[in-house]
Enzyme design. Structure first.
Site, PDB file in Angstrom:
ATOM      1  N   CYS A 156      68.663  30.776  28.399  1.00 13.03           N
ATOM      2  CA  CYS A 156      68.637  30.003  27.078  1.00 13.03           C
ATOM      3  C   CYS A 156      67.125  29.082  27.298  1.00 13.03           C
ATOM      4  CB  CYS A 156      69.717  29.012  27.421  1.00 13.03           C
ATOM      5  SG  CYS A 156      71.437  30.226  27.654  1.00 13.03           S
ATOM      6  N   ARG A 188      64.488  32.829  23.696  1.00 12.73           N
ATOM      7  CA  ARG A 188      65.242  32.824  24.853  1.00 12.73           C
ATOM      8  C   ARG A 188      66.761  32.745  24.670  1.00 12.73           C
ATOM      9  NH1 ARG A 188      62.388  31.194  29.490  1.00 12.73           N
ATOM     10  NH2 ARG A 188      64.251  30.902  30.555  1.00 12.73           N
ATOM     11  N   GLY A 235      71.827  29.234  33.309  1.00 15.13           N
ATOM     12  CA  GLY A 235      72.114  29.667  34.284  1.00 15.13           C
ATOM     13  C   GLY A 235      73.585  30.144  34.467  1.00 15.13           C
TER      14      GLY A 235
END
Ligand code: G6P
Length: 600
Positions: free
Chosen positions: A2, A27, A105
């Site tokens: 992201c 992303r 993450g």
């Protein structure tokens, strides 16, 4: 995976954040959002205001009115836990609304933490793992020590930016996922990567795993295990124009056309007049490879396969290309075991893991990457930098060709052929940018073919030897960019199964340069012709027999047989681009995909 952005400074954060998010949108682009400290320092009634949208940053821009305030964070999402929706978009707030967090993450223990927090009275709104972080951070407070304590409870990789109500700074932290601090003049930024901070920064810092940075307009303080630390400042060498389309309709087209220049950069200074290659990595001081693994994901795995064919042709060393995710528990080996990790971004989770596992198993690990400061370069012993420049479009093009040339150079340094052959190959490598340029100049024919392919429901691509991976890569690109169901096959395998699908509506692209696989390819093409499927032949010679059986023949500029994947891939890329265009696909941002996949 992201995109993260943060801004602290004298200007309103909202427009700066929207521009920054736009630049890192490759992303992730299924939803996005910002959290701004509404009001100015000292104004008393400041609170965190959040705006979110499903879709692109432009949708957020259109839906959001002005929010005053010079401190803010933002995020553009590629959904992992929880579907793409406004509720699941970042930033996430705790129940008091006084802590906002954006995150890259995965919180692997989020179920457990969520349950614990629920029992202590926290109420959750989204399905995401990230929301757990907001609630956790609220419990531990806004100091760097509190943030460190909260993060100690978290399992899994993260890069975060956090806004606490009442504070004039942003806290950024990382473990396993990258985050940088952009240094400006009386203003600072936070970003998932360099394009996020380009507008305002003239230098940037990569945070290390375990760092907690407090970023205010006047400075940055970094703490690591409670101690103040300093990190190296890198200079921003590019301006925002590097991530502009430069007059092309799409980044993909721009990046395809940049390839001749990229190949020149990748080759520059690495090959001597008499064809000796020196990558400057001290490889000659290492125990030479007795066994060599080439590892990557997606297109990088196809590049690894080309590398395998090339290196195996140059030496008797056992060379094996593998998808990085398939490198499970590598066997312990002596210093003669080498693992080469191929990764454009240097952040692909499976490839980074493979690097760590291989290193732990005693392999010498070499990262072939486009990003010198990335997770993979921390994990590997040595770095072979590709020099392809920033690639924005999700589908890799220029970085794929740079990977191929990077692997050719590696092969020539490790296993130099006889004088004559070495000089021949070196000369062909030097002419490669020109050959790619000529292939790209065939755009009108490739556009016509790509547009015609747009009407197909399925397509086959076949190749043999070093061009079998080219068939796989071509099919991959048709799927990604043109949403066309295409399959790549080794030409000899068609008759063992896929022939059952072949009909007069299934175009077959045959990659058949005049090398020692040509005659066999011709047999396969004749068999396909006998079944009535239309054939597009990508070759490097004008050949009468091919003209009579193929519906179209594309005569590509000749090169050394080993380097034909570079030229034929460039032609395929253009065909794919025009096919995607004709099918109305979102060329630079295919649905469900992301540029670098930092989760498993
Ligand atoms: C993603 C991208 C692909 C790329 C793959 C590996 O899936 O969409 O284009 O080939 O990741 O990326 P890497 O950065 O490791 O080369």
């Amino acid at each position: 995976m992201c995109g993260i952005a943060g801004y602290v400074g004298p200007d309103d954060a909202l427009p700066v954040l929207l521009n920054a998010l736009h630049r890192v949108e490759y992303r992730g682009y299924d939803s996005c959002g910002v959290a701004i400290h509404n009001g100015n320092a000292g104004s008393g009634s400041r609170r965190i205001e959040v705006a979110k949208a499903v879709g692109y940053v432009d949708d957020l821009r259109a839906a959001t009115g002005p929010i005053p305030g010079g401190v803010g964070i933002g995020h553009t999402r590629w959904a992992t836990v929880g579907s793409p929706s406004k509720l699941n978009a970042h930033p996430h707030l705790d129940c008091t609304g006084r802590v906002a967090v954006v995150h890259n993450g995965s919180v692997e223990n989020h179920y457990q933490l969520r349950e614990e927090l629920r029992q202590r009275g926290h109420r959750f709104r989204s399905e995401t793992d990230t929301e757990v972080l907001a609630h956790l951070l609220e419990e531990y407070g806004s100091t760097p020590e509190g943030v460190a304590e909260a993060l100690a409870r978290v399992q899994g990789p993260y890069a975060i930016a956090v806004l606490f109500e009442g504070s004039d700074s942003i806290i950024a932290a990382r473990r396993g996922s990258p985050i940088i601090i952009g240094l400006g003049d009386g203003e600072n930024m936070v970003g998932s990567d360099v394009p996020a901070v380009l507008e305002r920064a003239n230098g940037f810092i990569h945070l290390e795993d375990g760092d907690i940075a407090t970023v205010s307009a006047s400075g940055v303080e970094i703490r690591h295990r409670g101690e103040a630390v300093r990190r190296r400042v890198h200079h921003v060498r590019w301006g925002p124009e590097v991530v502009d389309k430069g007059g092309y309709e799409h980044f993909l087209l721009k990046e395809i056309h940049e390839q001749p220049r990229v190949l020149r950069d990748t080759l520059a200074g690495r090959i001597s007049a008499d064809g000796h290659v020196n990558l400057g990595l001290g490889l000659d001081r290492r125990t030479p490879p007795e066994e060599l693994f080439l590892l990557g994901c997606g297109s990088a795995a196809h590049a690894a396969m080309v590398g395998e064919a090339f290196l195996a042709a140059l030496s008797d060393t056992r060379v094996q290309a593998l998808e990085a995710s398939e490198m499970v528990r590598p066997k312990r080996r002596g210093p003669g075991a080498w693992s080469v990790l191929v990764s454009q971004s240097g952040e692909t989770a499976d490839t980074v893991d493979a690097a760590r596992d291989a290193r732990r198993a005693g392999h010498f690990t070499l990262a072939l990457t486009n990003v010198p400061e990335s997770s993979i370069t921390r994990a590997a012993h040595a770095i072979h930098h590709l020099r392809a420049g920033q690639e924005v479009s999700v589908a890799s093009t220029k970085t794929y060709l740079a990977q191929l040339v990077g692997l050719y150079l590696l092969g020539l340094e490790l296993f130099p052929p006889s004088d004559r052959r070495r000089r021949q190959m070196a000369a062909a490598l030097r002419r490669l940018p020109e050959a790619v340029q000529q292939a790209l100049a065939m755009a009108p024919q490739l556009e016509m073919l790509g547009t015609r392919l747009a009407a197909a429901e399925h397509a086959f691509i076949i190749g043999k030897g070093i061009n079998y991976p080219t068939a796989l890569e071509g099919a991959w690109k048709f799927k990604e960019v043109a949403y066309l169901h295409a399959e790549g096959f080794a030409s000899g395998e068609l008759k063992h199964g896929p022939f059952a699908l072949l009909d007069t509506d299934t175009p077959v692209i045959a990659i058949m340069p005049r090398d020692d696989t040509y005659e066999r390819m011709l047999v396969a093409v004749e068999e396909i012709h006998a079944r009535g499927a239309p054939i597009i032949a990508l070759t490097d010679c004008d050949n009468a027999e091919l003209q009579s059986i193929a519906q179209s023949v594309v005569c590509l500029p000749p090169t050394d047989p080993m380097f034909t994947p570079v030229v034929s891939t460039a032609a395929l890329q253009l065909m794919v681009y025009y096919c995607g265009l004709a099918r109305g696909c979102p060329i630079d941002r295919p649905r469900n995909l992301a540029k670098s996949v930092t989760v498993h």
